[in-house]
Design a protein around this motif. Structure first.
Motif, PDB file in Angstrom:
ATOM      1  N   ALA A  24       0.836  -1.194   0.000  1.00  0.00           N
ATOM      2  CA  ALA A  24       0.000   0.000   0.000  1.00  0.00           C
ATOM      3  C   ALA A  24       0.871   1.244   0.000  1.00  0.00           C
ATOM      4  CB  ALA A  24      -0.906   0.019   1.225  1.00  0.00           C
ATOM      5  N   SER A  25       0.503   2.210  -0.796  1.00  0.00           N
ATOM      6  CA  SER A  25       1.200   3.491  -0.808  1.00  0.00           C
ATOM      7  C   SER A  25       0.174   4.615  -0.750  1.00  0.00           C
ATOM      8  CB  SER A  25       2.062   3.633  -2.066  1.00  0.00           C
ATOM      9  OG  SER A  25       1.257   3.607  -3.224  1.00  0.00           O
ATOM     10  N   ILE A  28      -1.123   5.367   5.419  1.00  0.00           N
ATOM     11  CA  ILE A  28      -0.623   4.541   6.510  1.00  0.00           C
ATOM     12  C   ILE A  28      -1.834   4.134   7.335  1.00  0.00           C
ATOM     13  CG2 ILE A  28       0.810   4.457   8.573  1.00  0.00           C
ATOM     14  CD1 ILE A  28       2.626   6.537   7.271  1.00  0.00           C
ATOM     15  N   ARG A  73       0.170  -9.751   7.752  1.00  0.00           N
ATOM     16  CA  ARG A  73       0.424  -8.362   7.414  1.00  0.00           C
ATOM     17  C   ARG A  73       1.674  -7.887   8.123  1.00  0.00           C
ATOM     18  NH1 ARG A  73      -4.293  -4.523   9.238  1.00  0.00           N
ATOM     19  NH2 ARG A  73      -2.742  -3.006   8.567  1.00  0.00           N
ATOM     20  N   GLY A  75       2.903  -4.440   9.345  1.00  0.00           N
ATOM     21  CA  GLY A  75       2.528  -3.050   9.551  1.00  0.00           C
ATOM     22  C   GLY A  75       3.626  -2.078   9.218  1.00  0.00           C
ATOM     23  N   LYS A  77       5.849  -2.328   6.980  1.00  0.00           N
ATOM     24  CA  LYS A  77       6.032  -2.210   5.545  1.00  0.00           C
ATOM     25  C   LYS A  77       4.729  -1.905   4.826  1.00  0.00           C
ATOM     26  CE  LYS A  77      10.020  -5.315   5.434  1.00  0.00           C
ATOM     27  NZ  LYS A  77      10.601  -6.563   4.867  1.00  0.00           N
ATOM     28  N   ASN A  78       3.647  -1.705   5.590  1.00  0.00           N
ATOM     29  CA  ASN A  78       2.369  -1.402   4.951  1.00  0.00           C
ATOM     30  C   ASN A  78       2.017  -2.452   3.903  1.00  0.00           C
ATOM     31  OD1 ASN A  78       0.927   0.760   5.986  1.00  0.00           O
ATOM     32  ND2 ASN A  78       1.091   1.976   4.130  1.00  0.00           N
ATOM     33  N   ARG A  79       2.138  -3.702   4.281  1.00  0.00           N
ATOM     34  CA  ARG A  79       1.985  -4.766   3.316  1.00  0.00           C
ATOM     35  C   ARG A  79       1.154  -5.908   3.897  1.00  0.00           C
ATOM     36  NH1 ARG A  79       7.416  -7.439   1.930  1.00  0.00           N
ATOM     37  NH2 ARG A  79       6.709  -9.134   3.259  1.00  0.00           N
TER      38      ARG A  79
END
Length: 117
Positions: A24-25, A28, A73, A75, A77-79
């Protein structure tokens, strides 16, 4: 602008494994205030839930993938990833990443998974 980008799809033989990732970009999202998940859509069928993590606590899996797929997930790395083992031809579909956060519903563009010998 929020973007969800999936990767890791491809062609695999029955019984094989794949790992999908969704990065995700532009946002946050908090672990405890969001729902992240994977859906899939096979040709001629409706999109269906594969797996999701609700508020960082509750994990749901479709009955057809329980024991074979694992969602996780990162967190930092937002992935969010989907480890898929013991793949079957019926797992063939386009897999989509989904994020629900702040009252909005975000989708990735999808990645093709084909299970065939």
């Amino acid at each position: 602008q929020v973007q969800l980008v999936e990767s890791g799809g491809g062609l695999v033989q029955p019984g094989g494994s794949l790992r999908l990732s969704c990065a995700a970009s532009g946002i946050i999202f908090g672990i405890y205030t969001s729902t992240v998940g994977w859906y899939r859509q096979a040709p001629g069928k409706q999109r269906e839930l594969v797996a999701r993590i609700i508020s960082g606590v509750t994990t749901n899996y479709a009955d057809s993938v329980k024991g074979r797929f694992t969602i996780s997930r990162d967190g930092a790395k937002n992935r969010v990833d989907l480890q898929m083992n013991s793949l079957k031809p019926e797992d063939t579909a386009v897999y989509y990443c989904n994020l629900i956060f702040g009252g909005y519903d975000y989708w990735g563009q999808g990645t093709q998974v084909t299970v065939s010998s």
